[in-house]
Design an enzyme around this catalytic site. Structure first.
Site, PDB file in Angstrom:
ATOM      1  N   ARG A   1      -9.653   1.084   8.683  1.00 24.41           N
ATOM      2  CA  ARG A   1      -9.135  -0.253   8.951  1.00 24.41           C
ATOM      3  C   ARG A   1     -10.128  -1.077   9.766  1.00 24.41           C
ATOM      4  O   ARG A   1      -9.775  -2.135  10.281  1.00 24.41           O
ATOM      5  CB  ARG A   1      -7.823  -0.152   9.724  1.00 24.41           C
ATOM      6  CG  ARG A   1      -6.592  -0.378   8.864  1.00 24.41           C
ATOM      7  CD  ARG A   1      -5.348  -0.193   9.710  1.00 24.41           C
ATOM      8  NE  ARG A   1      -4.223  -0.925   9.219  1.00 24.41           N
ATOM      9  CZ  ARG A   1      -3.073  -0.351   8.820  1.00 24.41           C
ATOM     10  NH1 ARG A   1      -2.928   0.947   8.840  1.00 24.41           N
ATOM     11  NH2 ARG A   1      -2.076  -1.102   8.434  1.00 24.41           N
TER      12      ARG A   1
ATOM     13  N   ARG B   1      11.272  -0.429  11.154  1.00 24.95           N
ATOM     14  CA  ARG B   1      10.195  -0.074  12.070  1.00 24.95           C
ATOM     15  C   ARG B   1      10.151  -1.041  13.248  1.00 24.95           C
ATOM     16  O   ARG B   1      10.372  -2.235  13.072  1.00 24.95           O
ATOM     17  CB  ARG B   1       8.845  -0.129  11.330  1.00 24.95           C
ATOM     18  CG  ARG B   1       8.589   1.090  10.493  1.00 24.95           C
ATOM     19  CD  ARG B   1       7.382   0.944   9.608  1.00 24.95           C
ATOM     20  NE  ARG B   1       6.233   0.304  10.237  1.00 24.95           N
ATOM     21  CZ  ARG B   1       5.071   0.126   9.631  1.00 24.95           C
ATOM     22  NH1 ARG B   1       4.908   0.536   8.384  1.00 24.95           N
ATOM     23  NH2 ARG B   1       4.076  -0.463  10.256  1.00 24.95           N
TER      24      ARG B   1
ATOM     25  N   LYS C   1       0.834  -1.216   0.000  1.00 26.09           N
ATOM     26  CA  LYS C   1       0.000   0.000   0.000  1.00 26.09           C
ATOM     27  C   LYS C   1       0.865   1.261   0.000  1.00 26.09           C
ATOM     28  O   LYS C   1       0.628   2.181  -0.770  1.00 26.09           O
ATOM     29  CB  LYS C   1      -0.921   0.041   1.237  1.00 26.09           C
ATOM     30  CG  LYS C   1      -1.938  -1.063   1.322  1.00 26.09           C
ATOM     31  CD  LYS C   1      -2.935  -0.812   2.456  1.00 26.09           C
ATOM     32  CE  LYS C   1      -2.321  -0.762   3.844  1.00 26.09           C
ATOM     33  NZ  LYS C   1      -1.701  -2.035   4.292  1.00 26.09           N
TER      34      LYS C   1
ATOM     35  N   ARG D   1      -0.242  -8.152  13.817  1.00 28.18           N
ATOM     36  CA  ARG D   1      -0.820  -7.220  12.841  1.00 28.18           C
ATOM     37  C   ARG D   1      -1.642  -7.985  11.795  1.00 28.18           C
ATOM     38  O   ARG D   1      -2.677  -7.502  11.347  1.00 28.18           O
ATOM     39  CB  ARG D   1       0.284  -6.395  12.175  1.00 28.18           C
ATOM     40  CG  ARG D   1       0.878  -5.384  13.150  1.00 28.18           C
ATOM     41  CD  ARG D   1       2.223  -4.853  12.699  1.00 28.18           C
ATOM     42  NE  ARG D   1       2.154  -4.110  11.473  1.00 28.18           N
ATOM     43  CZ  ARG D   1       3.190  -3.937  10.641  1.00 28.18           C
ATOM     44  NH1 ARG D   1       4.360  -4.483  10.918  1.00 28.18           N
ATOM     45  NH2 ARG D   1       3.044  -3.233   9.555  1.00 28.18           N
TER      46      ARG D   1
ATOM     47  N   ARG E   1      11.792  -5.069   5.116  1.00 32.91           N
ATOM     48  CA  ARG E   1      11.417  -3.664   4.855  1.00 32.91           C
ATOM     49  C   ARG E   1      12.288  -2.698   5.663  1.00 32.91           C
ATOM     50  O   ARG E   1      12.571  -2.917   6.832  1.00 32.91           O
ATOM     51  CB  ARG E   1       9.944  -3.450   5.229  1.00 32.91           C
ATOM     52  CG  ARG E   1       9.511  -2.003   5.067  1.00 32.91           C
ATOM     53  CD  ARG E   1       8.045  -1.857   4.889  1.00 32.91           C
ATOM     54  NE  ARG E   1       7.277  -2.307   6.046  1.00 32.91           N
ATOM     55  CZ  ARG E   1       5.952  -2.359   6.054  1.00 32.91           C
ATOM     56  NH1 ARG E   1       5.274  -2.019   4.978  1.00 32.91           N
ATOM     57  NH2 ARG E   1       5.310  -2.773   7.126  1.00 32.91           N
TER      58      ARG E   1
END
Ligand code: AMP
Length: 220
Positions: free
Chosen positions: A91, A166, A16, A177, A133
């Site tokens: 969400r 992160r 996203k 998550r 990431r």
């Protein structure tokens, strides 16, 4: 001028952020990235940031009122007059209802064009993407150590900022998550299908190929 509202749905690391960042630049629309806005609140040590941090570190959704208050302000700001791209909001059904109410209250412009784009990715790819990431501390640009590495190790190609991982991009938090996504966010698929707004894109492929599909579905 037709106002465009685009909502991106998809599990963590479905792409996203990468896609919406590029699309927003190209279409010259504001990229309203909920996660980054919340991380900015944490960095500023605001009251909202302090509240959000505990939920985020646990892979849970931050309370809807807190998130909605930040997002709604952005949606009705001057730079969103031609539209906006929502990345990470809504969400949950609760958040989607807040959004619908606000749009209705604002006496929605009849020429508004709305679309909800769902990014489909196989579950086993998602964890791999999360672990690899990295993000730029300066401009927030997203990298993947395997598939989209920076030209110079640990340095952002765009702004020269330092890259970081992160704190919620660990295997443990990522699992939570995913659970949050499947229990609270996934019901939005049916919600927006029923409104006739949902389109799906196969996001198992390269960022460029995913981007082409997105351009196709929005008619560009
Ligand atoms: P993201 O950067 O989109 O992966 O979001 C990181 C974290 O921010 C999520 O795991 C949530 O804890 C929080 N968050 C982001 N968007 C929302 C939202 N719409 N509602 C509640 N919490 C959110």
């Amino acid at each position: 001028m037709i106002k465009s509202e685009m909502i991106f749905l998809g599990p963590p690391a479905s792409g996203k952020g990468t896609q919406t960042e590029r699309l927003a630049k190209e279409l010259n629309l504001p990229h309203i990235d909920t996660g980054s806005l919340l991380r900015a609140e944490i960095a500023a040590n605001s009251k909202e940031g302090q509240t959000a941090k505990g939920f985020m570190d646990n892979g849970q959704l931050v309370p809807a009122e807190l998130v909605a208050q930040i997002i709604i302000k952005k949606i009705f700001s001057d730079d969103a007059q031609n539209g906006y791209i929502l990345d990470g909001f809504p969400r949950s059904i609760e958040q989607a209802e807040i959004l619908e109410n606000e749009l209705n209250k604002a006496n929605k412009d009849k020429s508004e064009k709305r679309i909800v784009i769902k990014l489909d990715v196989d579950e086993d790819l998602l964890l791999e993407r999360i672990i690899n990431r990295r993000m730029c501390k300066g401009c927030g640009k997203i990298y993947n150590l395997k598939t989209m590495p920076p030209k110079i190790e640990n340095i952002c190609d765009e702004c020269g900022g330092e890259l970081y991982q992160r704190t919620d991009d660990t295997k443990e938090v990522a699992q939570k998550r995913f659970d949050t996504y499947f229990t609270q966010t996934a019901p939005l698929v049916e919600y927006y299908e029923n409104k006739g707004l949902l389109v799906s894109v196969d996001a198992n492929t390269t960022p460029d190929k995913v981007y082409q599909q997105i351009l196709n579905v929005i008619g560009k």
